[in-house]
Design an enzyme around this catalytic site. Sequence first.
Site, PDB file in Angstrom:
ATOM      1  N   HIS A 375       0.854  -1.193   0.000  1.00 48.88           N
ATOM      2  CA  HIS A 375       0.000   0.000   0.000  1.00 48.88           C
ATOM      3  C   HIS A 375       0.892   1.246   0.000  1.00 48.88           C
ATOM      4  O   HIS A 375       1.789   1.390   0.831  1.00 48.88           O
ATOM      5  CB  HIS A 375      -0.940  -0.007   1.206  1.00 48.88           C
ATOM      6  CG  HIS A 375      -1.962   1.080   1.109  1.00 48.88           C
ATOM      7  ND1 HIS A 375      -3.166   0.900   0.465  1.00 48.88           N
ATOM      8  CD2 HIS A 375      -1.945   2.367   1.502  1.00 48.88           C
ATOM      9  CE1 HIS A 375      -3.848   2.041   0.483  1.00 48.88           C
ATOM     10  NE2 HIS A 375      -3.123   2.946   1.120  1.00 48.88           N
ATOM     11  N   ALA A 376       0.622   2.160  -0.949  1.00 47.75           N
ATOM     12  CA  ALA A 376       1.524   3.298  -1.164  1.00 47.75           C
ATOM     13  C   ALA A 376       1.633   4.189   0.075  1.00 47.75           C
ATOM     14  O   ALA A 376       0.643   4.432   0.762  1.00 47.75           O
ATOM     15  CB  ALA A 376       1.017   4.133  -2.337  1.00 47.75           C
ATOM     16  N   HIS A 405      -0.110  12.045  -5.428  1.00 46.44           N
ATOM     17  CA  HIS A 405      -0.614  12.046  -4.051  1.00 46.44           C
ATOM     18  C   HIS A 405       0.551  11.879  -3.066  1.00 46.44           C
ATOM     19  O   HIS A 405       0.691  12.648  -2.105  1.00 46.44           O
ATOM     20  CB  HIS A 405      -1.632  10.907  -3.893  1.00 46.44           C
ATOM     21  CG  HIS A 405      -2.136  10.740  -2.496  1.00 46.44           C
ATOM     22  ND1 HIS A 405      -3.290  11.344  -2.056  1.00 46.44           N
ATOM     23  CD2 HIS A 405      -1.629  10.075  -1.420  1.00 46.44           C
ATOM     24  CE1 HIS A 405      -3.477  11.040  -0.779  1.00 46.44           C
ATOM     25  NE2 HIS A 405      -2.486  10.275  -0.367  1.00 46.44           N
ATOM     26  N   GLU A 406       1.381  10.886  -3.314  1.00 43.54           N
ATOM     27  CA  GLU A 406       2.486  10.610  -2.379  1.00 43.54           C
ATOM     28  C   GLU A 406       3.500  11.755  -2.374  1.00 43.54           C
ATOM     29  O   GLU A 406       4.009  12.139  -1.328  1.00 43.54           O
ATOM     30  CB  GLU A 406       3.185   9.287  -2.730  1.00 43.54           C
ATOM     31  CG  GLU A 406       2.292   8.049  -2.621  1.00 43.54           C
ATOM     32  CD  GLU A 406       1.580   7.920  -1.288  1.00 43.54           C
ATOM     33  OE1 GLU A 406       2.092   8.403  -0.268  1.00 43.54           O
ATOM     34  OE2 GLU A 406       0.473   7.341  -1.266  1.00 43.54           O
ATOM     35  N   HIS A 409       2.613  14.459  -0.044  1.00 42.49           N
ATOM     36  CA  HIS A 409       3.053  14.219   1.339  1.00 42.49           C
ATOM     37  C   HIS A 409       4.532  14.581   1.484  1.00 42.49           C
ATOM     38  O   HIS A 409       4.945  15.240   2.431  1.00 42.49           O
ATOM     39  CB  HIS A 409       2.899  12.744   1.708  1.00 42.49           C
ATOM     40  CG  HIS A 409       1.488  12.283   1.899  1.00 42.49           C
ATOM     41  ND1 HIS A 409       0.611  12.893   2.744  1.00 42.49           N
ATOM     42  CD2 HIS A 409       0.808  11.225   1.368  1.00 42.49           C
ATOM     43  CE1 HIS A 409      -0.555  12.238   2.730  1.00 42.49           C
ATOM     44  NE2 HIS A 409      -0.458  11.238   1.896  1.00 42.49           N
ATOM     45  N   GLU A 433      -3.415  14.920   3.132  1.00 40.95           N
ATOM     46  CA  GLU A 433      -3.882  14.041   2.060  1.00 40.95           C
ATOM     47  C   GLU A 433      -4.276  14.815   0.804  1.00 40.95           C
ATOM     48  O   GLU A 433      -4.386  14.233  -0.275  1.00 40.95           O
ATOM     49  CB  GLU A 433      -5.073  13.207   2.544  1.00 40.95           C
ATOM     50  CG  GLU A 433      -4.767  12.274   3.714  1.00 40.95           C
ATOM     51  CD  GLU A 433      -3.654  11.282   3.419  1.00 40.95           C
ATOM     52  OE1 GLU A 433      -3.433  10.969   2.236  1.00 40.95           O
ATOM     53  OE2 GLU A 433      -2.987  10.844   4.380  1.00 40.95           O
ATOM     54  N   HIS A 532      -6.373   0.248   5.725  1.00 37.45           N
ATOM     55  CA  HIS A 532      -6.343   1.189   6.841  1.00 37.45           C
ATOM     56  C   HIS A 532      -6.931   0.623   8.126  1.00 37.45           C
ATOM     57  O   HIS A 532      -6.689   1.165   9.199  1.00 37.45           O
ATOM     58  CB  HIS A 532      -7.051   2.480   6.443  1.00 37.45           C
ATOM     59  CG  HIS A 532      -6.441   3.113   5.217  1.00 37.45           C
ATOM     60  ND1 HIS A 532      -6.578   2.567   3.964  1.00 37.45           N
ATOM     61  CD2 HIS A 532      -5.671   4.216   5.067  1.00 37.45           C
ATOM     62  CE1 HIS A 532      -5.925   3.313   3.080  1.00 37.45           C
ATOM     63  NE2 HIS A 532      -5.367   4.323   3.724  1.00 37.45           N
ATOM     64  N   TYR A 542      -9.248  11.289   4.464  1.00 33.92           N
ATOM     65  CA  TYR A 542      -9.385  11.202   2.998  1.00 33.92           C
ATOM     66  C   TYR A 542     -10.701  11.823   2.542  1.00 33.92           C
ATOM     67  O   TYR A 542     -10.799  12.345   1.442  1.00 33.92           O
ATOM     68  CB  TYR A 542      -9.305   9.747   2.530  1.00 33.92           C
ATOM     69  CG  TYR A 542      -8.012   9.085   2.911  1.00 33.92           C
ATOM     70  CD1 TYR A 542      -6.817   9.419   2.277  1.00 33.92           C
ATOM     71  CD2 TYR A 542      -7.964   8.132   3.931  1.00 33.92           C
ATOM     72  CE1 TYR A 542      -5.622   8.812   2.633  1.00 33.92           C
ATOM     73  CE2 TYR A 542      -6.777   7.522   4.292  1.00 33.92           C
ATOM     74  CZ  TYR A 542      -5.610   7.869   3.649  1.00 33.92           C
ATOM     75  OH  TYR A 542      -4.425   7.276   4.004  1.00 33.92           O
TER      76      TYR A 542
HETATM   77  O1  X8Z Z   1      -4.212   5.353   1.338  1.00 30.54           O
HETATM   78  C1  X8Z Z   1      -4.176   6.195   0.468  1.00 30.54           C
HETATM   79  C2  X8Z Z   1      -2.856   6.699  -0.076  1.00 30.54           C
HETATM   80  C3  X8Z Z   1      -1.808   6.707   0.941  1.00 30.54           C
HETATM   81  S1  X8Z Z   1      -2.069   7.909   2.166  1.00 30.54           S
HETATM   82  C4  X8Z Z   1      -2.396   5.814  -1.204  1.00 30.54           C
HETATM   83  N1  X8Z Z   1      -5.328   6.659  -0.072  1.00 30.54           N
HETATM   84  C5  X8Z Z   1      -6.626   6.177   0.356  1.00 30.54           C
HETATM   85  C6  X8Z Z   1      -6.856   4.739  -0.048  1.00 30.54           C
HETATM   86  O2  X8Z Z   1      -6.073   4.202  -0.841  1.00 30.54           O
HETATM   87  O3  X8Z Z   1      -7.819   4.136   0.415  1.00 30.54           O
HETATM   88  C7  X8Z Z   1      -5.443   7.685  -1.101  1.00 30.54           C
HETATM   89  C8  X8Z Z   1      -6.891   7.738  -1.444  1.00 30.54           C
HETATM   90  C9  X8Z Z   1      -7.622   7.074  -0.326  1.00 30.54           C
HETATM   91 ZN    ZN Z   2      -1.932   9.848   1.533  1.00 30.01          ZN
END
Ligand code: X8Z
Ligand code: ZN
Length: 633
Positions: A375-376, A405-406, A409, A433, A532, A542
């Site tokens: 997960h990024a 997105h990254e 950050h 975010e 998450h 988010y």
């Molecule tokens: O988790 C993330 C990022 C890392 S902070 C890739 N996001 C959420 C997800 O993937 O569920 C970005 C959009 C929402």
């Molecule tokens: Zn993020």
Amino acid sequence: MSSFRSSRARLLKPTLAIASSLWLTASLTSCTPCEPVGPLKADPPPTVTPPPPPPKPAGPTEADARSFMADTETQLRAMWSYAQRVQFAQNTNITTDTEQLNAQAQEQVMELVSKKIKDAARFDAVQLPSDLRRKFDLLKLAQDLPAPADANERAELAQLAAGMETSYGKAKYCPPRLKGSCLTIDDLSRTLSTSRNYDELQEAWTGWHDLAKTLRGSYARYVLLANKGAQNAGYADVGAMWRSRYDMSEDAFAAEVERLWEQVRPLYEMLHCYTRMKLRQTYGNRVPENGPIPAHLLGNMWAQEWGNIYPLVAVPGKGAGISLKAKFQQKKTTPIELVKMGESFFKSVGFDPLPDTFWKRSMFVRPKDREVVCHASAWDITSRGDLRIKMCIELDDDNFRTVHHELGHNYYYWYYRDLPILFQQGANDGFHEAIGDAIALSITPSYLQKIGLVDASTQVDDTTFLLHDALEHVAFLPFGKVLDQWRWEVFSGKVRPEDYNKRWWDLRTKYQGVAPPVARTEADFDPGAKYHIPSNVPYARYFLARILEFQFHRALCQAAGYNGPLHKCSIYGNQAAGDKMKAMLQLGSSKPWPEALEAIAGTQKMDGAAMLDYYAPLISFLKDQTKSQKCGW
Ligand code: X8Z
Ligand code: ZN
């Protein structure tokens, strides 16, 4: 984010009530000086009565508070940096040893932070300048995983947290038909995004979701222990603690989320209606005419962003829209080139190049020889500019956006790296975010033409562009809201383990209008199939980001002197917009977020109106297309 980093990217609290002074007014006793008895001398010079010493304060002073905070920040910086290094090592190479080391590091962090919070309480009543008081307030909120007082429970919680994150990272679906070969989340996500075969999609969806069953027991125990930690820190439960990080009361924050959701809900419901109608053209009655959409048909494992099914819902007669994936394949673009493209956008608005170490220390692709958490995430290991990302980049449209997105950050970390450690956070976590996402809104067709990712001759119709875009941004809104709504109810005890899955699907159906493709029971633990949840990363951020990114975009476009339709604005190459963004990044969390918002957007309120403005041309299209439909579910 990184899960740990975000455990540091924790947020703020009101700058708050001025503590009443405990300085006591000592009663002054008058004193007649006695003269020493001795040989007679000439008249002594007249004695000057020395002033009485200043009254000794009864409690700690501002100077004490300042020195306590200086020590605390030094220790926190060292501890967080150490723990992030360990966590990065674990995330990029999961082994028994790295998992153990990570659990130990997390335990040490919990112990230090909770001790500091306890010790800091003795300054609660000391009157302090507002920036120092703010640090104390931020300290109280400086943990995503609050520590139970009991050392054994603390160790158990750290172990559970590390264990759930690695289980998620290592999870693989091994269907019997593959005779021993297994599928990762990347493989399964590829199926979800590209397959149009109902049964194949269902197998991938179920295969992944079933893997989370094993997390259910750990999760229930983690909830119990983390709540003990939250209570130890003075909160009713973990959800209450997370909600109290927004410079307003917990209840006010929950109401704020509702208010924003109500602003954008009609747009979501229109998009849902249109999408369902179109999906019926592919899947027939397997998509109900008036009911929720089966969750595996929306192009994403969690039905959270729907851009991948754009071809199925395309505007009739207007072409297929832009596919960067096809272009990347044609140009044989590499993952690093994708990141370079992202960096070059930020540089074009006057941001610094990423440090050399970023390119050397990041993980850009899934390694073949070891387990990782794919997960990024974005990191600054030292909080002094040791920037990295960790991603398993695939060359497609989703990943192009995620790279921006990254990097958002990373640039936040970069521009606040000289602030005191407790101010090295987003103005609120939604801001963190939203930075890269706001930049990604400038990835317009004309920008893509400029950088050669779309042919100059390609005409992209407005509605096509906006519909594609809404499938990403608008579709996300209820998912962004629901995830923590579920978690807040779980932490508060309103939802018990025996109802975990039922409540998850009740909420997802109610807000998202989606349903599981196969019957689910309490033997399942579908929330655990989303990163998450096992990784303890708060999610309301988010949802906020989806609102804020449009406010930022509108403000940056104004700074760039643009005044056409918002969806056509790209701030690419515009220094004035970059300066405006940078000024906000440099504030970190040193000010309450409404002030940071005002600095960039001229308002102290989060507001869905910018998003509605952006999609205005699409709204009339959706209304028109669905006028004969019975919308809703
Ligand atoms: O988790 C993330 C990022 C890392 S902070 C890739 N996001 C959420 C997800 O993937 O569920 C970005 C959009 C929402
Ligand atoms: Zn993020």
